[in-house]
Design a protein around this motif. Structure first.
Motif, PDB file in Angstrom:
ATOM      1  N   PRO A   1       0.849  -1.094   0.008  1.00 55.26           N
ATOM      2  CA  PRO A   1      -0.045  -0.016  -0.069  1.00 55.26           C
ATOM      3  C   PRO A   1       0.863   1.310  -0.121  1.00 55.26           C
ATOM      4  O   PRO A   1       0.950   1.948   0.904  1.00 55.26           O
ATOM      5  CB  PRO A   1      -0.941  -0.165   1.150  1.00 55.26           C
TER       6      PRO A   1
ATOM      7  N   VAL B   1      -4.956 -14.325  10.648  1.00 54.69           N
ATOM      8  CA  VAL B   1      -5.781 -14.121  11.952  1.00 54.69           C
ATOM      9  C   VAL B   1      -6.699 -13.054  11.523  1.00 54.69           C
ATOM     10  O   VAL B   1      -7.574 -12.590  12.547  1.00 54.69           O
ATOM     11  CB  VAL B   1      -4.704 -13.822  12.991  1.00 54.69           C
ATOM     12  N   GLY B   2      -6.835 -12.423  10.425  1.00 54.47           N
ATOM     13  CA  GLY B   2      -7.853 -11.207  10.226  1.00 54.47           C
ATOM     14  C   GLY B   2      -7.812 -11.228   8.799  1.00 54.47           C
ATOM     15  O   GLY B   2      -6.975 -11.332   7.655  1.00 54.47           O
TER      16      GLY B   2
ATOM     17  N   ALA C   1      -9.768  -3.889   1.534  1.00 49.94           N
ATOM     18  CA  ALA C   1      -8.768  -3.065   2.021  1.00 49.94           C
ATOM     19  C   ALA C   1      -7.932  -2.289   1.158  1.00 49.94           C
ATOM     20  O   ALA C   1      -7.164  -1.463   1.459  1.00 49.94           O
ATOM     21  CB  ALA C   1      -8.125  -3.541   3.460  1.00 49.94           C
ATOM     22  N   PHE C   2      -7.723  -2.918  -0.163  1.00 49.83           N
ATOM     23  CA  PHE C   2      -6.801  -2.525  -1.120  1.00 49.83           C
ATOM     24  C   PHE C   2      -7.392  -2.371  -2.508  1.00 49.83           C
ATOM     25  O   PHE C   2      -8.096  -3.386  -2.865  1.00 49.83           O
ATOM     26  CB  PHE C   2      -5.591  -3.782  -1.217  1.00 49.83           C
TER      27      PHE C   2
ATOM     28  N   ASN D   1      -3.668   3.716   5.400  1.00 46.94           N
ATOM     29  CA  ASN D   1      -2.366   3.205   4.578  1.00 46.94           C
ATOM     30  C   ASN D   1      -2.218   4.203   3.406  1.00 46.94           C
ATOM     31  O   ASN D   1      -3.072   5.155   3.515  1.00 46.94           O
ATOM     32  CB  ASN D   1      -2.529   1.862   4.161  1.00 46.94           C
ATOM     33  N   ARG D   2      -1.321   4.255   2.615  1.00 48.62           N
ATOM     34  CA  ARG D   2      -0.991   5.013   1.476  1.00 48.62           C
ATOM     35  C   ARG D   2      -1.411   4.290   0.155  1.00 48.62           C
ATOM     36  O   ARG D   2      -1.682   3.042   0.418  1.00 48.62           O
ATOM     37  CB  ARG D   2       0.383   5.388   1.488  1.00 48.62           C
ATOM     38  N   GLY D   3      -1.043   4.707  -0.806  1.00 45.08           N
ATOM     39  CA  GLY D   3      -1.282   3.971  -2.240  1.00 45.08           C
ATOM     40  C   GLY D   3      -2.627   3.428  -2.150  1.00 45.08           C
ATOM     41  O   GLY D   3      -3.770   3.877  -1.995  1.00 45.08           O
ATOM     42  N   GLY D   4      -2.630   2.268  -2.604  1.00 39.24           N
ATOM     43  CA  GLY D   4      -3.915   1.475  -2.860  1.00 39.24           C
ATOM     44  C   GLY D   4      -4.477   1.193  -1.333  1.00 39.24           C
ATOM     45  O   GLY D   4      -5.697   0.453  -1.549  1.00 39.24           O
ATOM     46  N   GLY D   5      -4.056   1.463  -0.339  1.00 39.51           N
ATOM     47  CA  GLY D   5      -5.021   1.354   0.780  1.00 39.51           C
ATOM     48  C   GLY D   5      -5.293   2.853   1.556  1.00 39.51           C
ATOM     49  O   GLY D   5      -5.925   2.799   2.524  1.00 39.51           O
TER      50      GLY D   5
ATOM     51  N   HIS E   1      -7.963   4.399   0.803  1.00 35.53           N
ATOM     52  CA  HIS E   1      -9.432   4.850   1.037  1.00 35.53           C
ATOM     53  C   HIS E   1      -9.881   4.189   2.259  1.00 35.53           C
ATOM     54  O   HIS E   1     -11.049   4.451   2.696  1.00 35.53           O
ATOM     55  CB  HIS E   1     -10.022   3.945  -0.390  1.00 35.53           C
ATOM     56  N   VAL E   2      -9.118   3.769   3.179  1.00 40.08           N
ATOM     57  CA  VAL E   2      -9.488   3.232   4.573  1.00 40.08           C
ATOM     58  C   VAL E   2      -8.958   4.214   5.583  1.00 40.08           C
ATOM     59  O   VAL E   2      -7.799   4.284   5.711  1.00 40.08           O
ATOM     60  CB  VAL E   2      -8.942   1.944   4.895  1.00 40.08           C
TER      61      VAL E   2
ATOM     62  N   THR F   1     -13.892   5.080   2.312  1.00 37.16           N
ATOM     63  CA  THR F   1     -14.769   4.040   2.232  1.00 37.16           C
ATOM     64  C   THR F   1     -15.195   3.097   3.544  1.00 37.16           C
ATOM     65  O   THR F   1     -15.988   2.263   3.488  1.00 37.16           O
ATOM     66  CB  THR F   1     -14.812   3.277   1.082  1.00 37.16           C
TER      67      THR F   1
ATOM     68  N   GLN G   1     -11.161   1.672  10.071  1.00 34.20           N
ATOM     69  CA  GLN G   1     -10.297   0.407  10.673  1.00 34.20           C
ATOM     70  C   GLN G   1      -9.735   0.734  11.781  1.00 34.20           C
ATOM     71  O   GLN G   1      -8.807   1.923  11.936  1.00 34.20           O
ATOM     72  CB  GLN G   1      -9.363  -0.066   9.853  1.00 34.20           C
TER      73      GLN G   1
ATOM     74  N   VAL H   1     -12.772  -7.998  12.870  1.00 33.26           N
ATOM     75  CA  VAL H   1     -12.546  -8.933  11.643  1.00 33.26           C
ATOM     76  C   VAL H   1     -10.946  -9.603  12.028  1.00 33.26           C
ATOM     77  O   VAL H   1     -10.460 -10.458  10.890  1.00 33.26           O
ATOM     78  CB  VAL H   1     -12.237  -7.810  10.435  1.00 33.26           C
ATOM     79  N   GLY H   2     -10.311  -9.455  13.086  1.00 33.94           N
ATOM     80  CA  GLY H   2      -9.250 -10.168  13.316  1.00 33.94           C
ATOM     81  C   GLY H   2      -8.870 -10.152  14.429  1.00 33.94           C
ATOM     82  O   GLY H   2      -9.088  -9.348  15.550  1.00 33.94           O
TER      83      GLY H   2
ATOM     84  N   VAL I   1      -8.459  -6.421  15.533  1.00 42.72           N
ATOM     85  CA  VAL I   1      -8.688  -5.385  14.510  1.00 42.72           C
ATOM     86  C   VAL I   1     -10.129  -5.180  14.346  1.00 42.72           C
ATOM     87  O   VAL I   1     -10.876  -6.336  14.221  1.00 42.72           O
ATOM     88  CB  VAL I   1      -7.982  -6.003  13.067  1.00 42.72           C
TER      89      VAL I   1
ATOM     90  N   VAL J   1     -13.226  -3.190  12.015  1.00 46.42           N
ATOM     91  CA  VAL J   1     -13.542  -2.428  10.870  1.00 46.42           C
ATOM     92  C   VAL J   1     -15.062  -2.251  10.446  1.00 46.42           C
ATOM     93  O   VAL J   1     -15.957  -2.870  11.140  1.00 46.42           O
ATOM     94  CB  VAL J   1     -13.318  -3.127   9.424  1.00 46.42           C
TER      95      VAL J   1
END
Lengths: 164, 164
Positions: A33, A140-141, A146-147, B73-77, B79-80, B114, B117, B140-141, B159, B161
């Motif tokens: 990411p 574990v999750g 998310a990507f 996160n950055r880049g492809g992540g 949007h969370v 969107t 987390q 979720v984890g 974790v 979400v």
């Protein structure tokens, strides 16, 4: 060809070789990411962030992979390690990632970490998921959608953990 | 007493009030993976890290809580979203955390995220787990033994979400 890569701590002089592996990985945008247009300086700052121990894997005299090892959290979470791994595009399928992972697990154990956690394993990266599972990691999750994958659109990511 | 806290962006002048809430939280070491002996400067750097939007909750003219909102996160992540929340020890049980969480969800949605987390909700912090669940978050984890609690020893972390 050497059967097993040699793994050693990265030197400052290895930055060019590390960037040569990071650049196509980050530009592809399918496994980390990280912005696909990240600069060399920003990418190396990320890879060599404060607290990261960085290593390189050599095979036949060439650097074919790199990984970092760090604590995943501070304070009450500082006993769990985290790692990130990249393999040169021409060196896949030769056991480089597995060798780096096993090396990181050994070093993490020696440093007193009791577990290793991967926070964001992209589900579409099936080869990596299988590899980490074969190295003893369990999912574990599951982080739904998310990507954002450049070809596949939104895909899940996994949190994976292995005790040491 | 005001029924609902007022939430506004934090100013530089709010640093003393924010630290007054962070300090006992971090010193207790039961809810955040942060060194219990963290300094004021380090704690404020963490709370106001690059990319964090920081807010404070006011009730009856006093700052009773603070939260940050960021991309997880950055880049492809990117949007969370991710958020962190603290409530003054004298102001618990008055809906401050819930008001901050709902405010952060609204702002996150307005910014185009969107999902939200939480990476590390400590399982022994049962009130927080229930609160986040009542705000629409799902576990979720489960990170086994990921947190060393000062009284309880190793405990799990979750974790969580929620989609927006």
């Amino acid at each position: 060809m050497d059967a097993t890569p040699t793994i050693r701590p990265a030197l400052a002089a290895d930055d060019d070789a590390i960037w040569a592996i990071l650049e196509p990985t980050f530009r592809a945008g399918e496994t980390y990411p990280i912005p696909r247009d990240i600069t060399r300086a920003d990418a190396l700052r990320y890879w060599r962030a404060d607290g990261n121990d960085v290593f390189v894997a050599e095979q036949d005299g060439a650097i074919v992979g790199s990984y970092y090892l760090r604590a995943n959290n501070r304070g009450g979470g500082a006993h769990v390690a985290n790692g990130g791994y990249v393999v040169a595009s021409g060196a896949t399928g030769r056991g480089v990632a597995r060798a780096m992972c096993m090396d990181s697990l050994t070093r993490a154990g020696a440093r007193g970490f009791t577990a290793m956690q991967f926070n964001f394993v992209i589900a579409s990266n099936e080869r990596a998921v299988r590899l980490w599972q074969s190295c003893g990691f369990a999912i574990v999750g599951r982080l739904p959608q998310a990507f954002q994958h450049p070809r596949l659109g939104y895909v899940d990511a996994y949190v994976m953990v292995r005790t040491l």
